[in-house]
Design a protein around this motif. Structure first.
Motif, short mmCIF file in Angstrom:
data_model
loop_
_atom_site.label_atom_id
_atom_site.label_comp_id
_atom_site.label_asym_id
_atom_site.label_seq_id
_atom_site.Cartn_x
_atom_site.Cartn_y
_atom_site.Cartn_z
N MET A 128 0.78 -1.50 -0.26
CA MET A 128 0.37 0.04 0.16
C MET A 128 0.81 0.88 -0.06
N THR A 129 0.43 2.62 -0.34
CA THR A 129 1.02 3.76 0.00
C THR A 129 0.52 4.48 0.27
N LEU A 130 0.90 5.33 0.90
CA LEU A 130 0.11 6.72 1.47
C LEU A 130 0.46 8.16 0.25
N ILE A 131 -0.61 8.59 0.12
CA ILE A 131 -0.32 9.00 -1.46
C ILE A 131 -1.69 10.51 -0.66
N GLY A 132 -1.13 11.73 -1.05
CA GLY A 132 -1.79 13.01 -0.85
C GLY A 132 -2.30 13.58 -2.05
N ARG A 133 -2.84 14.95 -1.34
CA ARG A 133 -3.96 15.46 -2.69
C ARG A 133 -2.68 16.30 -3.75
N PRO A 134 -2.53 16.32 -5.06
CA PRO A 134 -1.95 17.73 -5.90
C PRO A 134 -1.08 18.24 -5.03
N SER A 135 -2.05 19.00 -4.65
CA SER A 135 -1.71 20.72 -3.73
C SER A 135 -1.86 20.55 -2.05
N ASP A 202 -7.32 15.21 1.90
CA ASP A 202 -6.17 15.69 2.16
C ASP A 202 -5.26 14.37 1.59
N LEU A 203 -5.56 13.18 2.19
CA LEU A 203 -4.24 11.64 2.52
C LEU A 203 -5.75 10.59 1.64
N LEU A 204 -4.73 9.73 1.78
CA LEU A 204 -5.20 8.53 0.77
C LEU A 204 -4.59 7.07 1.74
N CYS A 205 -4.80 6.08 2.07
CA CYS A 205 -3.55 4.99 2.57
C CYS A 205 -3.81 3.82 1.10
#
Length: 330
Positions: A128-135, A202-205
């Motif tokens: 899994m990856t922790l990702i965020g909004r581009p801004s 803001d975030l998604l895993c």
């Protein structure tokens, strides 16, 4: 006396022949082996199941292996269907980490995960990856950790629904960093990622099967992976693990396992386990799994007893986290 002795010998011989025939009876080419997938067609688990069905066909003597999508209620509908099925080896279940989280997420289940299934082996692990909004202003995990600390009470963390992989990862992450975030539930991963790209959360895993293409296209910001070691995937190889980034003992992979109904004969379980092991060594299957960002199981968890022990450890791990969150699916 001799007649009785001869009769006993004949009976024993007949029993041995019958037993041998019974063991050879599975699988019959006149029957179909069905793998029940408790999720919708086209999703990550469905794709794994279809690849596995093809890979198990040959070691099962060329019998037909088909997929039955029985989605709903966080995978409990399809899982219950297999628990109720005839224990003859022709109805199997492919499920993921939900097998370890359903006992806590659902206060009432029509089956027992530890007691109502024969465990056939773990199939793969999906990072899994922790990702965020581009801004998001943070450009790496160190900056993200600072941003989280400065924005407590304002952070929105999305997930694909109660019991989804992204929901579980989010729960564990909040627990690990000791920061409560506002969780936003979606009906699936696609709308969650759409809103992340649009800046609504803001975030998604989530699983690499869902996030890698977004990371490659630079539509989202990527911060870390949830595995014990860094990944070798070109677009993800530079991402640090959360553990090396300072989030202690954080490791989450979305594993898949294969199950049969409780009471399936031991000789049938062995044949299914042998077929599974053969499938896991199939070069074509391995290549397809790598294409999904998954790592094919090659450890002791491919053994039924170790598979069961592993799932129980996962139940023990996730239970307190889910109960602490106080969010249930029923």
């Amino acid at each position: 006396m001799k007649t009785l002795f001869k009769t006993a010998l004949l009976a024993a011989a007949a029993a041995a022949v019958f037993g041998a025939q019974a063991q050879q009876a599975f699988p019959s080419k006149d029957k179909t082996v069905t793998i029940v997938v408790p999720f919708a067609a086209g999703g990550p688990t469905d794709r794994v199941a279809r690849d596995l069905a093809e890979a198990m066909r040959k070691p099962l003597g060329g019998v037909s292996v088909v997929i039955d999508n029985a989605a709903g209620a966080g995978s409990s509908i399809g899982t219950a269907k297999v628990a109720r099925a005839a224990p003859d080896g022709y109805t199997l279940l492919l499920n993921h980490i939900a097998m370890a989280t359903m006992p806590a997420l659902y206060r009432k289940l029509p089956f027992s995960v530890p007691n109502d299934f024969e465990y056939l082996g773990v199939v793969n692990d999906v990072p899994m990856t922790l990702i965020g909004r581009p801004s998001l202003p943070a450009n790496n995990y160190k900056e993200l950790a600072t941003w989280i600390e400065q924005n407590k009470g304002k952070i929105n963390l999305g997930h694909a629904g109660l019991g989804a992989a992204s929901h579980l990862c989010g729960l564990l992450y909040q627990s690990a960093v000791k920061v409560e975030m506002t969780t936003v539930a979606y009906k699936g991963t696609a709308p969650a990622i759409t809103d992340l790209i649009g800046g609504q959360i803001d975030l998604l895993c989530d699983q690499t099967t869902n996030t890698t293409s977004q990371i490659e296209a630079k539509k989202v910001k990527s911060y870390a992976v949830t595995t014990a070691k860094r990944l070798s995937t070109p677009s993800l190889k530079d991402l640090p693990t959360l553990a090396e980034s300072g989030v202690k003992d954080f490791q989450v992979t979305i594993w898949h396992g294969l199950y049969a109904p409780k009471g399936t004969p031991a000789e049938v379980v062995k044949k299914l386990n042998d077929a599974l092991k053969a499938a896991l060594k199939d070069p074509d299957f391995i290549k397809k799994q790598e294409g999904l960002g998954a790592v094919v199981a090659a450890d002791q968890r491919v053994e039924p007893a170790e598979h069961k022990k592993f799932v129980q450890a996962e139940i023990d791990k996730w239970g307190p986290i889910i109960k602490a969150a106080g969010t249930y699916a029923d």
